[in-house]
Design an enzyme around this catalytic site. Structure first.
Site, PDB file in Angstrom:
ATOM      1  N   ASP A 150      -1.543 -80.136   2.627  1.00  0.00           N
ATOM      2  CA  ASP A 150      -1.246 -79.530   3.950  1.00  0.00           C
ATOM      3  C   ASP A 150      -0.851 -79.155   4.575  1.00  0.00           C
ATOM      4  O   ASP A 150      -0.095 -78.273   3.586  1.00  0.00           O
ATOM      5  CB  ASP A 150      -0.721 -81.550   3.391  1.00  0.00           C
ATOM      6  CG  ASP A 150      -1.592 -82.527   3.650  1.00  0.00           C
ATOM      7  OD1 ASP A 150      -2.742 -82.478   4.180  1.00  0.00           O
ATOM      8  OD2 ASP A 150      -1.064 -84.369   3.647  1.00  0.00           O
ATOM      9  N   ASP A 210      -5.316 -81.968  -2.511  1.00  0.00           N
ATOM     10  CA  ASP A 210      -4.770 -82.376  -1.776  1.00  0.00           C
ATOM     11  C   ASP A 210      -3.684 -81.049  -1.513  1.00  0.00           C
ATOM     12  O   ASP A 210      -3.173 -80.824  -1.461  1.00  0.00           O
ATOM     13  CB  ASP A 210      -4.205 -83.378  -1.717  1.00  0.00           C
ATOM     14  CG  ASP A 210      -4.260 -83.763   0.508  1.00  0.00           C
ATOM     15  OD1 ASP A 210      -4.887 -82.897   1.314  1.00  0.00           O
ATOM     16  OD2 ASP A 210      -3.221 -84.185   1.291  1.00  0.00           O
ATOM     17  N   ARG A 232     -12.481 -81.617  -4.804  1.00  0.00           N
ATOM     18  CA  ARG A 232     -12.770 -82.048  -3.635  1.00  0.00           C
ATOM     19  C   ARG A 232     -14.022 -82.528  -2.677  1.00  0.00           C
ATOM     20  O   ARG A 232     -14.824 -81.854  -2.308  1.00  0.00           O
ATOM     21  CB  ARG A 232     -11.121 -82.053  -2.887  1.00  0.00           C
ATOM     22  CG  ARG A 232     -11.309 -82.844  -1.667  1.00  0.00           C
ATOM     23  CD  ARG A 232      -9.472 -82.654  -1.224  1.00  0.00           C
ATOM     24  NE  ARG A 232      -9.842 -84.299  -0.151  1.00  0.00           N
ATOM     25  CZ  ARG A 232      -8.475 -83.897   0.552  1.00  0.00           C
ATOM     26  NH1 ARG A 232      -7.804 -83.518   0.027  1.00  0.00           N
ATOM     27  NH2 ARG A 232      -8.864 -85.064   1.251  1.00  0.00           N
ATOM     28  N   ARG A 237      -7.603 -88.551  -5.228  1.00  0.00           N
ATOM     29  CA  ARG A 237      -7.931 -87.510  -4.987  1.00  0.00           C
ATOM     30  C   ARG A 237      -8.110 -86.365  -5.922  1.00  0.00           C
ATOM     31  O   ARG A 237      -6.566 -85.997  -6.043  1.00  0.00           O
ATOM     32  CB  ARG A 237      -7.656 -86.337  -3.697  1.00  0.00           C
ATOM     33  CG  ARG A 237      -6.484 -86.347  -3.170  1.00  0.00           C
ATOM     34  CD  ARG A 237      -6.655 -86.364  -1.813  1.00  0.00           C
ATOM     35  NE  ARG A 237      -6.215 -87.372  -0.952  1.00  0.00           N
ATOM     36  CZ  ARG A 237      -6.129 -87.821  -0.250  1.00  0.00           C
ATOM     37  NH1 ARG A 237      -5.398 -87.634   0.108  1.00  0.00           N
ATOM     38  NH2 ARG A 237      -5.989 -89.059   0.177  1.00  0.00           N
TER      39      ARG A 237
END
Length: 168
Positions: free
Chosen positions: A99, A97, A83, A94
């Site tokens: 989170d 990711d 990334r 991407r």
């Protein structure tokens, strides 16, 4: 040790191996251990629709890291897996990711980090896998269960178990 729920997503390259590599990196860490994972889901992009579909998974981990340290760990793993935030468009494609969705029942709102994740209640790609793991977990801000949050979704993007979506 905190119990944390992370959402991992990828829509570039070998999405499956990228997700698997990220999960493996968390499992190899001395500061985190994986408790369980949801199934893998193929999901319609959220925000910016004109891109490849994502693979998403929720992982439940136990960690000794603070929320800020965990954020750094997530970003370190994202960087290792390709990334590059310097040229990224918000909500665009991407390689990976990661989170932080929930960190125990912590409520945190700083310049760098908001827990619970501030958009999670709007995203089927987060709520569907959370339904598998913690349907009765109460969101510490809204005081609604994951099931209630899912039932209230206005804009439900398509979410399929990985391998079940037709490419027609």
């Amino acid at each position: 040790m905190a119990i944390v729920y992370l959402c991992l997503g990828s829509n570039v390259g070998d999405r499956f191996n990228t997700i698997q590599s990220a999960v493996n990196l968390f499992s190899l860490s001395d500061s985190t251990s994986i408790i369980r994972t949801s199934a893998l889901y193929e999901t319609e992009p959220w925000g910016y629709k004109d891109q490849e579909w994502f693979l998403n998974v929720i992982i439940e981990i136990k960690t000794s890291l603070t929320p800020e340290e965990l954020l750094s760990k997530c970003q370190e793993i994202e960087n290792l897996l390709g990334r590059d935030r310097t040229h990224e468009v918000r909500w665009a494609q991407r390689s990976i990711d990661i989170d932080i969705i929930f960190y125990d029942k912590l409520i945190l709102n700083t310049e760098k980090l908001t827990i619970p994740h501030k958009h999670m209640h709007k995203r089927a790609f987060v709520l569907v896998p959370l339904l598998e793991l913690i349907p009765d977990f109460v969101h510490p801000v809204s005081n609604k269960t994951v099931t209630e949050l899912y039932d209230e979704l206005d804009d439900v993007e398509d979410v399929f178990l990985y391998g079940t979506r037709s490419n027609v």
